[in-house]
Scaffold this motif. Structure first.
Motif, PDB file in Angstrom:
ATOM      1  N   LYS A  13       0.833  -1.214   0.000  1.00 35.56           N
ATOM      2  CA  LYS A  13       0.000   0.000   0.000  1.00 35.56           C
ATOM      3  C   LYS A  13       0.865   1.262   0.000  1.00 35.56           C
ATOM      4  O   LYS A  13       0.468   2.292  -0.576  1.00 35.56           O
ATOM      5  CB  LYS A  13      -0.947  -0.006   1.203  1.00 35.56           C
ATOM      6  N   ALA A  14       2.034   1.202   0.632  1.00 29.05           N
ATOM      7  CA  ALA A  14       2.936   2.362   0.603  1.00 29.05           C
ATOM      8  C   ALA A  14       3.508   2.553  -0.798  1.00 29.05           C
ATOM      9  O   ALA A  14       3.666   3.691  -1.262  1.00 29.05           O
ATOM     10  CB  ALA A  14       4.053   2.189   1.627  1.00 29.05           C
ATOM     11  N   HIS A  17       0.731   4.119  -2.797  1.00 26.07           N
ATOM     12  CA  HIS A  17       0.598   5.527  -2.434  1.00 26.07           C
ATOM     13  C   HIS A  17       1.652   6.369  -3.151  1.00 26.07           C
ATOM     14  O   HIS A  17       1.355   7.444  -3.702  1.00 26.07           O
ATOM     15  CB  HIS A  17       0.737   5.683  -0.919  1.00 26.07           C
ATOM     16  N   ASP A  18       2.887   5.879  -3.148  1.00 21.53           N
ATOM     17  CA  ASP A  18       3.974   6.638  -3.755  1.00 21.53           C
ATOM     18  C   ASP A  18       3.801   6.759  -5.267  1.00 21.53           C
ATOM     19  O   ASP A  18       3.986   7.843  -5.838  1.00 21.53           O
ATOM     20  CB  ASP A  18       5.309   5.976  -3.435  1.00 21.53           C
ATOM     21  N   HIS A  21       1.078   9.219  -6.343  1.00 15.41           N
ATOM     22  CA  HIS A  21       1.426  10.630  -6.148  1.00 15.41           C
ATOM     23  C   HIS A  21       2.683  11.048  -6.905  1.00 15.41           C
ATOM     24  O   HIS A  21       3.188  12.152  -6.699  1.00 15.41           O
ATOM     25  CB  HIS A  21       1.575  10.919  -4.659  1.00 15.41           C
ATOM     26  N   ILE A  45      -9.530   5.199  -1.612  1.00 19.01           N
ATOM     27  CA  ILE A  45      -8.462   6.201  -1.721  1.00 19.01           C
ATOM     28  C   ILE A  45      -8.533   6.976  -3.043  1.00 19.01           C
ATOM     29  O   ILE A  45      -7.659   7.801  -3.324  1.00 19.01           O
ATOM     30  CB  ILE A  45      -7.064   5.548  -1.570  1.00 19.01           C
ATOM     31  N   ASP A 326       2.915   8.050   9.705  1.00 18.99           N
ATOM     32  CA  ASP A 326       2.283   9.263   9.188  1.00 18.99           C
ATOM     33  C   ASP A 326       0.787   9.171   9.487  1.00 18.99           C
ATOM     34  O   ASP A 326       0.055   8.422   8.841  1.00 18.99           O
ATOM     35  CB  ASP A 326       2.533   9.359   7.683  1.00 18.99           C
ATOM     36  N   ALA A 328      -1.541  11.271   8.950  1.00 23.17           N
ATOM     37  CA  ALA A 328      -2.408  11.840   7.912  1.00 23.17           C
ATOM     38  C   ALA A 328      -2.793  10.786   6.877  1.00 23.17           C
ATOM     39  O   ALA A 328      -3.947  10.721   6.434  1.00 23.17           O
ATOM     40  CB  ALA A 328      -1.720  13.022   7.241  1.00 23.17           C
ATOM     41  N   THR A 329      -1.848   9.951   6.483  1.00 26.23           N
ATOM     42  CA  THR A 329      -2.124   8.900   5.498  1.00 26.23           C
ATOM     43  C   THR A 329      -2.448   7.566   6.149  1.00 26.23           C
ATOM     44  O   THR A 329      -3.009   6.681   5.504  1.00 26.23           O
ATOM     45  CB  THR A 329      -0.910   8.691   4.571  1.00 26.23           C
ATOM     46  N   LEU A 331      -0.156   5.504   6.932  1.00 27.20           N
ATOM     47  CA  LEU A 331       0.940   4.602   6.595  1.00 27.20           C
ATOM     48  C   LEU A 331       1.898   4.496   7.766  1.00 27.20           C
ATOM     49  O   LEU A 331       2.358   5.503   8.306  1.00 27.20           O
ATOM     50  CB  LEU A 331       1.685   5.105   5.359  1.00 27.20           C
ATOM     51  N   ARG A 336       6.328   2.844   5.110  1.00 27.57           N
ATOM     52  CA  ARG A 336       6.978   3.949   4.425  1.00 27.57           C
ATOM     53  C   ARG A 336       8.438   3.614   4.078  1.00 27.57           C
ATOM     54  O   ARG A 336       8.892   3.839   2.956  1.00 27.57           O
ATOM     55  CB  ARG A 336       6.952   5.213   5.306  1.00 27.57           C
ATOM     56  N   ARG A 378       9.922  12.755   0.770  1.00 26.26           N
ATOM     57  CA  ARG A 378       8.834  12.013   1.409  1.00 26.26           C
ATOM     58  C   ARG A 378       8.913  12.126   2.939  1.00 26.26           C
ATOM     59  O   ARG A 378       8.338  11.326   3.655  1.00 26.26           O
ATOM     60  CB  ARG A 378       8.905  10.550   0.965  1.00 26.26           C
TER      61      ARG A 378
END
Length: 390
Positions: A13-14, A17-18, A21, A45, A326, A328-329, A331, A336, A378
């Motif tokens: 999932k990380a 996410h990367d 973005h 998401i 993090d 906020a996310t 993760l 990460r 990041r």
């Protein structure tokens, strides 16, 4: 860039996410065995540039059919048992591949990968991964290396500690227990010392490390440091070398006792139904009790200490990454520091920053400054300290 991601579990999932973005990534095809669950997650998401597909990675024909669709790079975040199938399929399909596991299962594909003009880059996560990039840079900065020690660990921050192990799970619990029975090799006084898996938590082989902002941590052997000394070209000069995992104080003695009592044995317990082994019990019993709450953070620490000579002067280098979940996310620090390096390396292969073909290593083939710049973007920072010791 068109990326293929195999697996969207904790660390996958990380990666996802990367890639989502990253402006230079046009599309991501994400393959999972549980397609409905993947679709639900992607909808939550709002991952519009991700194509979900179903995949049984144990099926070589299905793997090749997917990998032959013209991607730039594949990133393998599936369980370890699929590494060999995926590596062979990548070579056959002439597709560059990044994963986060040790390179053992891909070594014999080195020549075939080079002939196919394919880059196979394993060990590109946290540990192994970031630590190996730091080790490679530390060695390059010294004329002669006499000591090289690396530490890596993921553990709860103090407010989240609520069990005697002082530990919670950020990757597979099965994987953690695998590492708790694995043999290790360290270098002492210039000689290789084998550490049986049964002894990695014993007082003889553990030690403490004092880390600024965290305090005292326990270190136990984790992997073959001698093999990396040879890979880094320092085997003839290094006197002390080790790869160590980190935990809060008390973890090692407790696990040493549990192991001595047979709680990680894989022989069924006589008298119990179903041929249950102590280890199977430990997996099922402890896994639900060692989960993070949504409000809790984990810590990831990577630390490399190198000593040696430069211009005939003795120098000590310390390189370190300290990362937190993090919120906020959502993760974790573990996801990460495992997932982001894999995604960064895949983009470096796709854009030509990494050009070498064959079986690659983070120690030599991942350029240091561009890599740590990408980590910094990041909010993962590498700190460096250099001290002249004479």
């Amino acid at each position: 860039m068109r990326m293929l991601l195999l697996g969207a579990g904790r660390q996958g999932k990380a990666v996802l996410h990367d890639l989502i973005h990253s402006p230079d990534v046009q599309s991501v095809t994400c393959a999972e065995v549980d397609l409905p669950a993947l679709k639900t997650y992607l909808a939550a998401i709002k991952a519009e540039k991700v194509e979900p597909v179903a995949l049984d990675a144990s099926d070589p024909k299905a793997l090749r059919a997917l990998m032959a669709r013209g991607f730039d790079v594949a990133i393998d975040m599936l369980p370890r048992q699929f590494i060999r199938n995926i590596g062979q399929a990548a070579v056959d399909c002439r597709l560059h591949l990044v994963n986060t596991y040790y390179d053992h299962d891909l070594r014999d594909l080195a020549d075939a990968a080079e002939e196919a003009s394919v880059s196979l880059l394993p060990e590109m996560g946290m540990d192994p991964g970031i630590d190996l990039v730091l080790c490679g840079e530390a060695v390059r900065r010294l004329d002669q290396v006499t000591r090289l020690v690396s530490y890596g660990g993921g553990f709860p921050e103090p407010p989240a500690i609520d069990n005697p192990l002082k530990y919670k799970i950020t990757w597979t619990w099965e994987g953690v227990l695998n590492s708790y029975v694995r043999d290790a090799v360290i270098v002492q006084d210039g000689r290789e010392t084998s550490v049986p898996g049964s002894e990695i938590f014993s007082d003889r082989f553990t030690h403490t490390v004092n880390v600024p902002d965290l305090g005292e941590l326990e270190a136990f052997p984790n992997g073959n440091a001698a093999a990396y000394a040879h890979k880094l070209g320092i085997a003839d000069t290094v006197r002390v070398s080790g790869r160590y995992a980190l935990r809060w104080p008390g973890h090692c003695r407790l696990w040493h006792a549990l192991k001595q009592l047979g709680f990680l044995d894989e022989t069924p317990v006589p008298g119990l139904p179903g041929n249950v082994t102590p280890r199977q019990f430990m997996v099922k019993h402890l896994e639900p009790r060692l989960q993070y709450k949504d409000s809790e953070r984990d810590i990831d620490l990577i630390r490399v200490e190198a000593e040696g000579l430069r211009n005939s002067r003795r120098v000590q280098l310390v390189m370190q990454v300290l990362d937190y979940r993090d919120m906020a996310t959502g993760l974790t620090a573990m996801s990460r520091t495992v997932g982001f390096p894999a995604a960064i390396a895949a983009r470096m292969i796709a854009d030509g920053t990494i050009r070498r073909r064959g079986l690659l290593s983070p120690t030599a083939d991942v350029p240091y400054q561009p890599f740590i710049d990408e980590l910094r973007a990041r909010n993962i920072t590498v700190t460096e300290q250099e001290t002249a010791t004479e």
